[in-house]
Design a protein around this motif. Structure first.
Motif, PDB file in Angstrom:
ATOM      1  N   PHE A 366       0.695  -1.171   0.020  1.00  0.00           N
ATOM      2  CA  PHE A 366       0.132  -0.245   0.045  1.00  0.00           C
ATOM      3  C   PHE A 366       0.835   1.258  -0.221  1.00  0.00           C
ATOM      4  O   PHE A 366       0.273   2.244  -0.191  1.00  0.00           O
ATOM      5  N   VAL A 367       2.098   1.062   0.295  1.00  0.00           N
ATOM      6  CA  VAL A 367       3.118   2.316  -0.017  1.00  0.00           C
ATOM      7  C   VAL A 367       3.561   2.366  -1.424  1.00  0.00           C
ATOM      8  O   VAL A 367       3.559   3.554  -1.913  1.00  0.00           O
ATOM      9  N   GLY A 368       4.347   1.562  -1.966  1.00  0.00           N
ATOM     10  CA  GLY A 368       4.401   1.211  -3.454  1.00  0.00           C
ATOM     11  C   GLY A 368       5.773   2.126  -3.359  1.00  0.00           C
ATOM     12  O   GLY A 368       6.395   2.755  -2.871  1.00  0.00           O
ATOM     13  N   SER A 369       5.881   2.140  -4.928  1.00  0.00           N
ATOM     14  CA  SER A 369       6.946   3.049  -5.599  1.00  0.00           C
ATOM     15  C   SER A 369       6.630   4.334  -6.252  1.00  0.00           C
ATOM     16  O   SER A 369       7.509   4.957  -6.764  1.00  0.00           O
ATOM     17  N   ARG A 370       5.228   4.625  -6.184  1.00  0.00           N
ATOM     18  CA  ARG A 370       4.983   5.846  -6.835  1.00  0.00           C
ATOM     19  C   ARG A 370       4.983   7.093  -6.016  1.00  0.00           C
ATOM     20  O   ARG A 370       6.037   7.216  -5.117  1.00  0.00           O
ATOM     21  N   GLU A 371       4.369   8.267  -6.235  1.00  0.00           N
ATOM     22  CA  GLU A 371       4.234   9.200  -5.685  1.00  0.00           C
ATOM     23  C   GLU A 371       4.122   9.209  -3.825  1.00  0.00           C
ATOM     24  O   GLU A 371       4.920   9.661  -3.141  1.00  0.00           O
ATOM     25  N   LYS A 372       3.306   8.255  -3.592  1.00  0.00           N
ATOM     26  CA  LYS A 372       3.181   8.127  -2.114  1.00  0.00           C
ATOM     27  C   LYS A 372       4.528   7.306  -1.568  1.00  0.00           C
ATOM     28  O   LYS A 372       4.970   7.882  -0.593  1.00  0.00           O
ATOM     29  N   GLY A 373       5.041   6.361  -2.292  1.00  0.00           N
ATOM     30  CA  GLY A 373       6.271   5.794  -1.775  1.00  0.00           C
ATOM     31  C   GLY A 373       7.358   6.877  -1.684  1.00  0.00           C
ATOM     32  O   GLY A 373       8.145   6.680  -0.950  1.00  0.00           O
ATOM     33  N   GLN A 374       7.395   7.777  -2.662  1.00  0.00           N
ATOM     34  CA  GLN A 374       8.671   8.399  -2.587  1.00  0.00           C
ATOM     35  C   GLN A 374       8.493   9.782  -1.663  1.00  0.00           C
ATOM     36  O   GLN A 374       9.440  10.066  -1.009  1.00  0.00           O
ATOM     37  N   ALA A 375       7.141   9.768  -1.301  1.00  0.00           N
ATOM     38  CA  ALA A 375       6.960  10.909  -0.129  1.00  0.00           C
ATOM     39  C   ALA A 375       7.412  10.328   1.128  1.00  0.00           C
ATOM     40  O   ALA A 375       7.922  10.859   2.082  1.00  0.00           O
ATOM     41  N   VAL A 376       7.028   8.915   1.284  1.00  0.00           N
ATOM     42  CA  VAL A 376       7.189   8.159   2.457  1.00  0.00           C
ATOM     43  C   VAL A 376       8.736   8.145   2.802  1.00  0.00           C
ATOM     44  O   VAL A 376       9.430   8.433   3.732  1.00  0.00           O
ATOM     45  N   TYR A 377       9.377   7.923   1.451  1.00  0.00           N
ATOM     46  CA  TYR A 377      10.947   7.873   1.826  1.00  0.00           C
ATOM     47  C   TYR A 377      11.654   9.167   2.098  1.00  0.00           C
ATOM     48  O   TYR A 377      12.653   9.093   2.733  1.00  0.00           O
ATOM     49  N   ILE A 378      11.086  10.117   1.360  1.00  0.00           N
ATOM     50  CA  ILE A 378      11.878  11.316   1.800  1.00  0.00           C
ATOM     51  C   ILE A 378      11.467  11.801   3.143  1.00  0.00           C
ATOM     52  O   ILE A 378      12.548  12.258   3.701  1.00  0.00           O
ATOM     53  N   SER A 379      10.087  11.647   3.417  1.00  0.00           N
ATOM     54  CA  SER A 379       9.915  12.166   4.842  1.00  0.00           C
ATOM     55  C   SER A 379      10.730  11.157   5.918  1.00  0.00           C
ATOM     56  O   SER A 379      11.116  11.717   6.989  1.00  0.00           O
ATOM     57  N   SER A 380      11.013   9.964   5.843  1.00  0.00           N
ATOM     58  CA  SER A 380      11.630   9.056   6.643  1.00  0.00           C
ATOM     59  C   SER A 380      13.147   9.588   6.598  1.00  0.00           C
ATOM     60  O   SER A 380      13.778   9.257   7.685  1.00  0.00           O
ATOM     61  N   MET A 381      13.826   9.788   5.450  1.00  0.00           N
ATOM     62  CA  MET A 381      14.886  10.199   5.385  1.00  0.00           C
ATOM     63  C   MET A 381      15.102  11.826   6.251  1.00  0.00           C
ATOM     64  O   MET A 381      16.308  11.879   7.042  1.00  0.00           O
ATOM     65  N   LEU A 382      14.202  12.444   6.193  1.00  0.00           N
ATOM     66  CA  LEU A 382      14.150  13.683   6.956  1.00  0.00           C
ATOM     67  C   LEU A 382      14.028  13.404   8.435  1.00  0.00           C
ATOM     68  O   LEU A 382      14.803  14.113   9.351  1.00  0.00           O
ATOM     69  N   GLY A 383      13.392  12.588   8.911  1.00  0.00           N
ATOM     70  CA  GLY A 383      13.112  12.105  10.246  1.00  0.00           C
ATOM     71  C   GLY A 383      14.239  11.565  10.824  1.00  0.00           C
ATOM     72  O   GLY A 383      14.643  11.743  11.724  1.00  0.00           O
ATOM     73  N   LEU A 384      15.157  10.780   9.849  1.00  0.00           N
ATOM     74  CA  LEU A 384      16.493  10.194  10.431  1.00  0.00           C
ATOM     75  C   LEU A 384      17.351  11.289  10.511  1.00  0.00           C
ATOM     76  O   LEU A 384      17.877  11.054  11.539  1.00  0.00           O
ATOM     77  N   GLY A 385      17.428  12.422   9.712  1.00  0.00           N
ATOM     78  CA  GLY A 385      18.531  13.540   9.981  1.00  0.00           C
ATOM     79  C   GLY A 385      18.145  14.215  11.248  1.00  0.00           C
ATOM     80  O   GLY A 385      19.052  14.649  11.922  1.00  0.00           O
ATOM     81  N   ILE A 386      16.649  14.206  11.646  1.00  0.00           N
ATOM     82  CA  ILE A 386      16.545  15.011  12.813  1.00  0.00           C
ATOM     83  C   ILE A 386      16.750  14.158  14.205  1.00  0.00           C
ATOM     84  O   ILE A 386      17.303  14.843  14.821  1.00  0.00           O
ATOM     85  N   VAL A 387      16.276  12.904  14.301  1.00  0.00           N
ATOM     86  CA  VAL A 387      16.583  12.120  15.400  1.00  0.00           C
ATOM     87  C   VAL A 387      18.146  11.732  15.546  1.00  0.00           C
ATOM     88  O   VAL A 387      18.528  11.323  16.763  1.00  0.00           O
ATOM     89  N   ARG A 388      18.850  11.791  14.244  1.00  0.00           N
ATOM     90  CA  ARG A 388      20.372  11.554  14.585  1.00  0.00           C
ATOM     91  C   ARG A 388      21.100  12.540  15.525  1.00  0.00           C
ATOM     92  O   ARG A 388      22.094  12.294  16.086  1.00  0.00           O
ATOM     93  N   SER A 389      20.474  13.670  15.528  1.00  0.00           N
ATOM     94  CA  SER A 389      21.042  14.747  16.450  1.00  0.00           C
ATOM     95  C   SER A 389      21.130  14.254  17.842  1.00  0.00           C
ATOM     96  O   SER A 389      21.699  14.849  18.691  1.00  0.00           O
ATOM     97  N   LEU A 390      19.908  13.489  18.138  1.00  0.00           N
ATOM     98  CA  LEU A 390      19.973  12.968  19.663  1.00  0.00           C
ATOM     99  C   LEU A 390      21.072  12.097  19.982  1.00  0.00           C
ATOM    100  O   LEU A 390      21.483  11.857  21.069  1.00  0.00           O
ATOM    101  N   LEU A 391      21.803  11.468  18.829  1.00  0.00           N
ATOM    102  CA  LEU A 391      22.727  10.307  19.065  1.00  0.00           C
ATOM    103  C   LEU A 391      24.002  11.017  18.822  1.00  0.00           C
ATOM    104  O   LEU A 391      25.030  10.309  19.196  1.00  0.00           O
TER     105      LEU A 391
END
Length: 476
Positions: A366-391
């Motif tokens: 239900f996530v897939g590789s289209r616009e929804k999947g790409q948006a999820v991927y980009i958001s996850s990378m941004l989230g990883l960049g934010i939480v990495r500051s805690l580490l």
């Protein structure tokens, strides 16, 4: 008498905490900068200068990059022991920088593969020394209540070298050519050497001692002598009392401080759960970071059809939030300790790694590789960049805490110059070990079980680290 002693020119700013930390930040930046600076230039070196067969370019590229991490892993302990035998940090820092310049010149002028490897080995040893001694200098310079913030900020500079190095060399290689591009790297090292020549060491502990002696001074020499003797005897009594308490509780052996320093440093540290957790988490930080280098470009190209510009954007999303937020999270660690931030950081990293894997053909349907999947991927990378500051810097902060507590309890346990360099050599070994196995582990998992399950495996590792940090990292 004291008024006749002239201080060196510029003593105030040359011994300031800001200037010393700036020298260290540039030194640590240069270590990773040189590691990654060669990446865009390497095909030119191998094919045009060394005339390596293109079919062997990939193997030699991997060897040139991996030998740096391998040498860092092997050289960490000897460098740490050598640095702790030197009371001054400035001399070893200058020596390490000179080694980096020599190694860079050898790499740039190499006309054979063995010479190229020799240059990378020299770069690795010298850069490793800069890393270990640099963090020891931070610990010497910054007061304990501000160390977490300082180490977090310095760690950002260290990690940012991985991002800036290939960007600088890739851009300038096309604009100005091979030799001028290498001159940029050498110029950065020369600037750092000039700064270090001007640096005057100013240990935080020495400042406190000087301030204390001034505030306690008395115009009567006789009274001062009596107070000094009283303090001396009190200190001896307290030290004897502390040693007796340690013997009773079984925390330390009854060996002398010299024997402990020479024989038992690694025995003490490697039997300490807090130190072991610090090393493990520091290594996992490196492992997860380099796993993106090994798998992200290929995955997003196959799954989403992205070009190199969008791939670069993903790495920017991973790095930039960490760079901006680390000073704030470092301040928070000074206030509350690393226990909470690190536990939350690893749990959040595990969550975003799982979400990252859901986007793509082998993820959740239900996530897939289209616009929804790409948006999820980009958001996850941004989230990883934010939480990495805690580490950021947590492993180094915790290792600093371990050594500080041990030396407060038994001041001479690690010798007259302390054990910070040897402690940081352990965290450095864990970091380089993570860099060594990260691409291998991530690449093999990606090939055997797919990108989605690879991210689940990495998420499980981060979750284990979250439990360990909650149990063993310090809180205030």
């Amino acid at each position: 008498m004291s008024s006749s002693i002239r201080k060196p020119w510029g003593y105030r700013w040359r011994s300031s905490t800001f200037f010393i930390l700036s020298c260290v930040a540039l030194a640590l930046f240069s270590e990773n900068f040189l590691y990654s600076f060669i990446v865009p230039i390497l095909p030119t070196i191998l094919e045009d200068r060394l005339h390596i067969d293109p079919s062997k370019a990939q193997v030699n590229t991997s060897a040139v990059l991996s030998i740096h991490a391998l040498v860092c892993f092997l050289s960490g302990l000897p460098i740490g022991s050598w640095a702790d035998r030197n009371a001054s940090r400035k001399g070893p820092l200058l020596l390490s920088l000179g080694g980096e310049i020599a190694g860079t010149i050898i790499v740039a002028t190499a006309t054979s593969l063995p010479v190229l490897f020799l240059g990378r080995i020299i770069q690795a040893i010298a850069g490793n020394a800069a890393w270990i001694i640099g963090f020891a200098t931070v610990t010497d310079t910054v007061a304990a209540e501000h160390r977490s913030r300082a180490i977090s900020v310095i760690s950002v500079f260290f990690i940012s070298g991985l991002l800036v190095g290939p960007m600088v060399s890739g851009i300038f290689m096309k604009l100005i050519g091979y030799w001028p591009t290498w001159l940029i790297a050498i110029a950065i090292l020369v600037i750092d050497m000039i700064m270090r020549l001007g640096m005057i060491e100013s240990p935080a502990g020495l400042k406190k001692d000087v301030d204390g002696s001034r505030s306690d001074s008395n115009p009567s020499d006789e009274t001062s002598t009596l107070i000094s003797r009283s303090r001396s005897s009190t200190g001896e009594f307290r030290q004897e009392e502390t040693l007796q308490q340690n013997a009773n509780t079984g925390l330390y052996s009854t060996e002398t401080a010299t024997e402990s320093s020479n024989q038992n440093f690694y025995k003490v540290m490697l039997s300490n759960p807090q130190a072991l957790t610090a090393m493990a988490c520091h290594g996992v930080n490196a492992l997860t970071l380099v796993s993106f280098d090994a798998t992200l470009p290929l995955h997003v190209t196959r799954a989403f059809g992205w070009d190199t510009s969008r791939i670069s954007l993903m790495f920017l999303l991973l790095q930039l939030p960490t760079m901006f937020l680390s000073p704030l999270t470092g301040w928070m660690k000074d206030r509350v300790g690393t226990n909470g931030p690190a536990s939350i950081g690893f749990l959040a990293t595990a969550f975003f790694l799982w979400i990252l894997g859901t986007a793509g053909p082998d993820g959740l349907s239900f996530v897939g590789s289209r616009e929804k999947g790409q948006a999820v991927y980009i958001s996850s990378m941004l989230g990883l960049g934010i939480v990495r500051s805690l580490l950021t810097g947590c492993g180094v902060i915790e290792m600093t805490s371990v050594v500080t507590k041990l030396q407060e309890t038994q001041p001479a346990i690690f010798g007259p110059n302390g054990g910070f360099s040897r402690a940081y050599s352990l965290t450095n070994m864990s970091w380089t070990f993570g860099m060594l196995i990260g691409p291998i582990l991530a690449g093999s998992l990606n090939q055997t079980v797919g990108y989605y399950h690879m991210n689940i495996c990495l998420a499980i590792i981060c979750s284990i680290c979250a439990i360990l940090t909650f149990l063993y990292f310090h809180r205030k």
